[in-house]
Motif scaffolding. Structure first.
Motif, PDB file in Angstrom:
ATOM      1  N   ASP A   1       7.219  -5.042 -12.878  1.00  9.22           N
ATOM      2  CA  ASP A   1       6.109  -4.202 -12.409  1.00  9.22           C
ATOM      3  C   ASP A   1       5.241  -4.950 -11.407  1.00  9.22           C
ATOM      4  O   ASP A   1       4.870  -4.405 -10.364  1.00  9.22           O
ATOM      5  CB  ASP A   1       5.254  -3.743 -13.594  1.00  9.22           C
ATOM      6  N   SER A   2       4.927  -6.203 -11.694  1.00 17.07           N
ATOM      7  CA  SER A   2       4.114  -7.017 -10.780  1.00 17.07           C
ATOM      8  C   SER A   2       4.836  -7.245  -9.462  1.00 17.07           C
ATOM      9  O   SER A   2       4.226  -7.185  -8.390  1.00 17.07           O
ATOM     10  CB  SER A   2       3.769  -8.361 -11.413  1.00 17.07           C
ATOM     11  N   ALA A   3       6.121  -7.514  -9.536  1.00 17.92           N
ATOM     12  CA  ALA A   3       6.905  -7.751  -8.323  1.00 17.92           C
ATOM     13  C   ALA A   3       6.971  -6.493  -7.466  1.00 17.92           C
ATOM     14  O   ALA A   3       6.847  -6.568  -6.239  1.00 17.92           O
ATOM     15  CB  ALA A   3       8.308  -8.219  -8.690  1.00 17.92           C
ATOM     16  N   LEU A   4       7.166  -5.338  -8.087  1.00 15.69           N
ATOM     17  CA  LEU A   4       7.187  -4.077  -7.331  1.00 15.69           C
ATOM     18  C   LEU A   4       5.860  -3.866  -6.609  1.00 15.69           C
ATOM     19  O   LEU A   4       5.842  -3.472  -5.436  1.00 15.69           O
ATOM     20  CB  LEU A   4       7.485  -2.900  -8.255  1.00 15.69           C
ATOM     21  N   ALA A   5       4.761  -4.133  -7.296  1.00 19.80           N
ATOM     22  CA  ALA A   5       3.446  -3.991  -6.670  1.00 19.80           C
ATOM     23  C   ALA A   5       3.298  -4.963  -5.496  1.00 19.80           C
ATOM     24  O   ALA A   5       2.785  -4.594  -4.434  1.00 19.80           O
ATOM     25  CB  ALA A   5       2.341  -4.218  -7.697  1.00 19.80           C
ATOM     26  N   ALA A   6       3.769  -6.187  -5.667  1.00 19.21           N
ATOM     27  CA  ALA A   6       3.681  -7.190  -4.600  1.00 19.21           C
ATOM     28  C   ALA A   6       4.528  -6.780  -3.400  1.00 19.21           C
ATOM     29  O   ALA A   6       4.099  -6.909  -2.254  1.00 19.21           O
ATOM     30  CB  ALA A   6       4.124  -8.553  -5.120  1.00 19.21           C
ATOM     31  N   VAL A   7       5.717  -6.275  -3.664  1.00 18.98           N
ATOM     32  CA  VAL A   7       6.594  -5.849  -2.567  1.00 18.98           C
ATOM     33  C   VAL A   7       5.958  -4.691  -1.822  1.00 18.98           C
ATOM     34  O   VAL A   7       5.950  -4.657  -0.587  1.00 18.98           O
ATOM     35  CB  VAL A   7       7.997  -5.484  -3.099  1.00 18.98           C
ATOM     36  N   MET A   8       5.414  -3.724  -2.527  1.00 19.65           N
ATOM     37  CA  MET A   8       4.808  -2.561  -1.869  1.00 19.65           C
ATOM     38  C   MET A   8       3.574  -2.949  -1.060  1.00 19.65           C
ATOM     39  O   MET A   8       3.264  -2.301  -0.063  1.00 19.65           O
ATOM     40  CB  MET A   8       4.487  -1.477  -2.891  1.00 19.65           C
ATOM     41  N   ALA A   9       2.894  -4.022  -1.448  1.00 19.31           N
ATOM     42  CA  ALA A   9       1.696  -4.466  -0.740  1.00 19.31           C
ATOM     43  C   ALA A   9       2.008  -5.387   0.437  1.00 19.31           C
ATOM     44  O   ALA A   9       1.118  -5.680   1.231  1.00 19.31           O
ATOM     45  CB  ALA A   9       0.762  -5.181  -1.710  1.00 19.31           C
ATOM     46  N   THR A  10       3.252  -5.841   0.548  1.00 15.89           N
ATOM     47  CA  THR A  10       3.625  -6.801   1.580  1.00 15.89           C
ATOM     48  C   THR A  10       3.902  -6.108   2.907  1.00 15.89           C
ATOM     49  O   THR A  10       4.703  -5.181   2.975  1.00 15.89           O
ATOM     50  CB  THR A  10       4.880  -7.591   1.156  1.00 15.89           C
ATOM     51  N   ALA A  11       3.236  -6.565   3.943  1.00 16.84           N
ATOM     52  CA  ALA A  11       3.487  -6.034   5.280  1.00 16.84           C
ATOM     53  C   ALA A  11       4.930  -6.322   5.670  1.00 16.84           C
ATOM     54  O   ALA A  11       5.449  -7.399   5.414  1.00 16.84           O
ATOM     55  CB  ALA A  11       2.533  -6.672   6.284  1.00 16.84           C
ATOM     56  N   GLY A  12       5.584  -5.349   6.230  1.00 17.59           N
ATOM     57  CA  GLY A  12       6.964  -5.527   6.656  1.00 17.59           C
ATOM     58  C   GLY A  12       7.986  -5.178   5.602  1.00 17.59           C
ATOM     59  O   GLY A  12       9.181  -5.188   5.869  1.00 17.59           O
ATOM     60  N   ALA A  13       7.546  -4.844   4.389  1.00 15.22           N
ATOM     61  CA  ALA A  13       8.480  -4.423   3.343  1.00 15.22           C
ATOM     62  C   ALA A  13       8.679  -2.919   3.479  1.00 15.22           C
ATOM     63  O   ALA A  13       7.847  -2.128   3.065  1.00 15.22           O
ATOM     64  CB  ALA A  13       7.940  -4.773   1.967  1.00 15.22           C
TER      65      ALA A  13
END
Length: 93
Positions: free
Chosen positions: A61-73
């Motif tokens: 869940d944390s990783a999904l949130a981090a990926v969605m917040a990352t520019a360029g993802a």
């Protein structure tokens, strides 16, 4: 308990290589998140398959949130795909 996400993506043939690159970029972001055990891109027939294995459901869940917040993802479904993605969330017994 380990958690896994498996997603089948169906890009149009004209976007297949671009889509593989998109999935590989996102896998790299996942690999840098805490608790990631693996993140890979696979191809089969007309599908590009992404897999992510994490130490726990919370880490996923944390990783999904981090990926969605990352520019360029670039993880949003769009018209470069022929049909909706099939996303399966798995948990180790």
């Amino acid at each position: 308990m380990k958690a896994c996400l498996v997603a089948f993506h169906y890009p149009h043939a004209s976007h297949r290589e671009e889509f593989i690159e998109r999935v590989q970029r996102v896998a790299e972001i996942f690999r840098r998140t805490p608790g990631c055990l693996s993140a890979d891109c696979w191809v089969t027939g007309d599908a590009v398959v992404s897999t992510v294995q994490m130490e726990s459901a919370e880490a996923l869940d944390s990783a999904l949130a981090a990926v969605m917040a990352t520019a360029g993802a670039d993880i949003v479904f769009d018209d470069r795909e022929t049909r909706p993605r099939e996303i399966h969330r798995l948990a180790a017994p």
